[in-house]
Design an enzyme around this catalytic site. Structure first.
Site, short mmCIF file in Angstrom:
data_model
loop_
_atom_site.label_atom_id
_atom_site.label_comp_id
_atom_site.label_asym_id
_atom_site.label_seq_id
_atom_site.Cartn_x
_atom_site.Cartn_y
_atom_site.Cartn_z
N SER A 153 71.40 51.41 -21.02
CA SER A 153 70.99 50.54 -21.64
C SER A 153 70.00 49.71 -21.02
O SER A 153 69.11 48.85 -21.87
CB SER A 153 72.18 49.33 -22.28
OG SER A 153 73.20 49.92 -22.48
N GLU A 164 68.39 55.65 -30.04
CA GLU A 164 67.10 55.45 -29.41
C GLU A 164 66.80 56.72 -28.39
O GLU A 164 67.52 57.16 -27.60
CB GLU A 164 67.01 54.28 -28.79
CG GLU A 164 67.12 52.90 -29.75
CD GLU A 164 67.13 51.50 -28.79
OE1 GLU A 164 66.59 50.67 -29.44
OE2 GLU A 164 67.26 51.85 -27.80
N ASN A 213 67.55 46.05 -28.18
CA ASN A 213 68.00 45.12 -27.23
C ASN A 213 66.78 44.04 -26.94
O ASN A 213 67.07 43.00 -26.65
CB ASN A 213 68.72 45.64 -25.83
CG ASN A 213 69.90 46.11 -26.24
OD1 ASN A 213 70.75 45.78 -27.28
ND2 ASN A 213 70.75 47.10 -25.45
N HIS A 240 69.92 56.97 -26.14
CA HIS A 240 70.79 55.45 -26.44
C HIS A 240 71.56 55.20 -27.59
O HIS A 240 70.99 54.92 -28.62
CB HIS A 240 69.77 54.40 -26.05
CG HIS A 240 70.31 52.90 -25.90
ND1 HIS A 240 70.07 51.61 -26.42
CD2 HIS A 240 71.41 52.67 -24.98
CE1 HIS A 240 70.86 50.75 -26.07
NE2 HIS A 240 71.62 51.28 -25.37
P1 NAI Z 1 82.83 52.28 -19.38
O1 NAI Z 1 82.99 51.65 -18.13
O2 NAI Z 1 83.73 52.22 -20.65
O3 NAI Z 1 82.96 54.08 -19.04
C1 NAI Z 1 82.34 54.62 -17.82
C2 NAI Z 1 83.06 55.69 -17.35
O4 NAI Z 1 82.14 56.34 -16.39
C3 NAI Z 1 84.42 55.25 -16.73
O5 NAI Z 1 85.37 56.08 -17.45
C4 NAI Z 1 84.21 55.66 -15.34
O6 NAI Z 1 85.25 56.35 -14.81
C5 NAI Z 1 82.96 56.99 -15.30
N1 NAI Z 1 82.06 57.01 -14.21
C6 NAI Z 1 82.05 56.08 -13.40
N2 NAI Z 1 81.11 56.75 -12.35
C7 NAI Z 1 81.21 58.02 -12.57
C8 NAI Z 1 80.58 58.97 -11.85
N3 NAI Z 1 80.03 59.03 -10.78
N4 NAI Z 1 80.86 60.40 -12.46
C9 NAI Z 1 81.55 60.60 -13.66
N5 NAI Z 1 82.17 59.59 -14.28
C10 NAI Z 1 81.87 58.14 -13.68
O7 NAI Z 1 81.34 52.23 -19.86
P2 NAI Z 1 80.63 52.43 -21.33
O8 NAI Z 1 80.76 51.11 -21.89
O9 NAI Z 1 81.09 53.66 -21.98
O10 NAI Z 1 79.17 52.57 -20.85
C11 NAI Z 1 78.54 53.64 -20.01
C12 NAI Z 1 76.94 53.78 -20.23
O11 NAI Z 1 76.55 53.35 -21.62
C13 NAI Z 1 76.41 52.65 -19.56
O12 NAI Z 1 75.13 52.93 -19.08
C14 NAI Z 1 76.03 51.37 -20.56
O13 NAI Z 1 74.86 50.58 -20.23
C15 NAI Z 1 75.66 52.35 -21.80
N6 NAI Z 1 75.85 51.69 -22.89
C16 NAI Z 1 77.14 50.94 -23.26
C17 NAI Z 1 77.08 50.48 -24.40
C18 NAI Z 1 78.59 49.59 -24.88
O14 NAI Z 1 78.33 48.91 -25.66
N7 NAI Z 1 79.46 49.74 -24.08
C19 NAI Z 1 76.25 50.41 -25.52
C20 NAI Z 1 74.88 51.23 -25.15
C21 NAI Z 1 74.86 52.00 -23.90
#
Ligand code: NAI
Length: 498
Positions: free
Chosen positions: A124, A157, A195, A145
């Site tokens: 993001s 996006e 954003n 995105h």
């Molecule tokens: P989350 O915290 O729910 O999930 C992240 C996952 O990645 C976890 O299950 C974790 O164990 C895993 N992880 C961490 N390091 C790792 C690695 N080295 N290799 C493999 N897996 C690994 O996070 P979320 O919310 O799903 O966000 C993920 C990405 O998406 C981020 O970059 C965030 O900025 C982006 N994003 C999030 C949004 C939201 O509303 N939550 C919206 C749009 C983008």
């Protein structure tokens, strides 16, 4: 790689959190094989089980065919190691938002994947160019995105880095369509498209509250009832969570070198730092789960209603409103009745001073939005309370009433002008195409119109003059008009003119 409707494709997803799970869900539901990896043991298996449970519920509710659900689940292959993604055509990274962790994964992916595989990040906030900088084959790296919750949000996006090949972008656009999304092409800028464009709505709501003009509930009610938003800025911040909204606001503000257009207020930070994060915390700008939900509270006006008013100015919409509400009008100022005005961008104090009116009797009505359900009234310091409350009570017998303190542009004019102006600035700085700016803001943020469409609906000239008035009266460059807006206003053109 060229993608058609029938090209078989294997997708790799890294990260089985909220976003990775959502992306895997929509991909398998559209017939795409997904290899899912998460560094946490069992996380990918848990993600598959949760998707299977959601699909089973849809089958139970008669919304999905059982065979379709079974086929979809069979397409999801949890992997124990990143190496399991070796045969993928496209890999989407959706792991923790930390540059060093993402960079390490990208470098490992370069070793595992063939040179023609595409690597996309769901980040993001990290520039795609920065993620690509540490890689050898930067031309196949891009941003993709998605929005949360992925199965419901239509928008994606697509963001090229400095070296991304055109055909890589084409494949990602086509892939997005194939999984039922609407892709927009966005520049690799802080906040990308949504954003960035989404900063005006919450920050202008916060500015209005910061100045003591209105409460969060009043701001939300006006934006819903008079300007067609599904939610006001404070309800929206409570829903997304202050822990998401505040950091994005801060990042975008800092990234644009503290441009005052993107500035927030201390209350925003305070809510975040005191754990008043919104719905998830039971408390944000509103209290949740209590008997009296502040969202539902409506202002009551019990004063004796006035029978007649005087009108200053020739705004037809004000006359129409008074006629619709059966409020009698004196032909001239009788020296004692309330004087109703309908300013655009000017506050009551300034209007009364400029026109030599008795400010104690002047009440301003916002007629820019829809007044059929709710009317916003505004008064100057030192207003005659009996008269003011009598006018509010008279309107309250016909409409809901929001009574606010003096402000250039009421609530709605300010927020709409700021939204449209930021949309114009996005067009001016070529963040995306005109169509993509409007589509993205409608689909990604549920706004009733895109910001450029908004400028056209309320009038490009009017929005420009609102911004000029706001800047002049506040002395704040937060309100400086975009050059895109000025040129189109001066030439009498649509805001969507390229
Ligand atoms: P989350 O915290 O729910 O999930 C992240 C996952 O990645 C976890 O299950 C974790 O164990 C895993 N992880 C961490 N390091 C790792 C690695 N080295 N290799 C493999 N897996 C690994 O996070 P979320 O919310 O799903 O966000 C993920 C990405 O998406 C981020 O970059 C965030 O900025 C982006 N994003 C999030 C949004 C939201 O509303 N939550 C919206 C749009 C983008």
């Amino acid at each position: 790689m060229q993608l058609t409707d029938t090209t078989p494709i294997t997708l790799g997803v890294i990260g089985a959190g909220a976003m990775g799970t959502g992306i895997a869900h929509v991909a398998i539901s559209n017939g795409i094989t997904v290899k899912l990896f998460d560094s946490q043991a069992e996380a990918a298996i848990r993600a598959r089980d949760s998707i299977a449970a959601r699909l089973a519920k849809r089958v139970q509710d008669g919304k999905l065919d059982a065979l379709h659900a079974d086929t979809a689940v069979s397409l999801l292959e949890p992997q124990e190691k990143l190496e399991g993604l070796a045969g993928c055509d496209v890999v989407i990274e959706a792991i923790v938002e930390k540059l060093e962790v993402k960079s390490a994964v990208f470098q490992k992916l370069e070793e595992i994947l063939p040179k023609n595989a595409i690597i996309a990040s769901n980040t993001s906030s990290i520039p795609i160019g920065v993620l690509a900088a540490g890689c050898q084959h930067r031309d196949r790296i891009a941003g993709l995105h998605f929005f949360n919750p992925v199965p419901l949000m239509k928008l994606v996006e697509v963001i090229p880095g400095p070296d991304t090949r055109g055909d890589v972008i084409q494949v990602l656009m086509e892939f997005s369509r194939r999984i039922g999304k609407v892709p927009v092409l966005a520049k690799d800028m802080p906040g990308f498209l949504v954003n960035f464009g989404g900063r005006a709505f919450p920050t202008e709501g916060l500015a209005i509250v910061h100045e003591g003009v209105a409460t969060p509930a009043q701001v939300d009610a006006v934006m819903r009832d008079c300007y067609g938003f599904r939610m006001g800025p404070f309800e929206l911040m409570d829903l997304t969570g202050l822990d998401v909204n505040y950091p994005v606001t801060r990042l975008v503000h800092e990234s644009f070198f503290f441009d005052p257009r993107l500035r927030s207020t201390p209350l925003h930070r305070y809510k975040m730092e005191t754990g008043q994060l919104g719905r998830k915390a039971g408390r944000g700008f509103y209290q949740y789960g209590k008997e009296t939900d502040a969202l539902e509270e409506e202002e009551r006006f019990t004063a004796t209603p006035v029978q007649k008013v005087c009108v200053h100015g020739d705004e037809d919409k004000l006359i129409d409103l008074l006629l619709a509400c059966n409020i009698g009008m004196e032909p001239d100022d009788d020296g004692s009745s309330a004087i109703l005005i309908a300013p655009y961008g000017e506050d009551v104090s300034s209007y009364a001073a400029n026109h030599g009116l008795d400010h104690r009797r002047v009440i301003a009505v916002d007629v820019m939005g829809d007044t059929s359900r709710r009317v916003t009234l505004m008064y100057a310091p030192g207003a005659d309370e009996t008269l003011r409350n009598g006018v509010a009570a008279r309107f309250a017998s016909e409409r809901k009433v929001t009574l606010i303190e003096d402000s250039p542009g009421f609530i709605g004019q300010r927020i709409i002008a700021m939204l449209a102006n930021l949309g114009c600035e996005m067009a001016q700085t070529r963040v995306a195409s005109i169509d993509d700016i409007d589509n993205a803001m409608r689909l990604g943020l549920n706004y009733p119109q895109g910001p450029l469409e908004m400028a056209d609906i309320y009038g490009v000239g009017r929005i420009y003059s609102l911004m000029e008035q706001l800047q002049r009266l506040t002395g704040d460059d937060r309100y400086r008009p975009s050059q895109w807006l000025r040129r189109r206003a001066q030439l009498g053109l649509s805001a969507r003119t390229p």
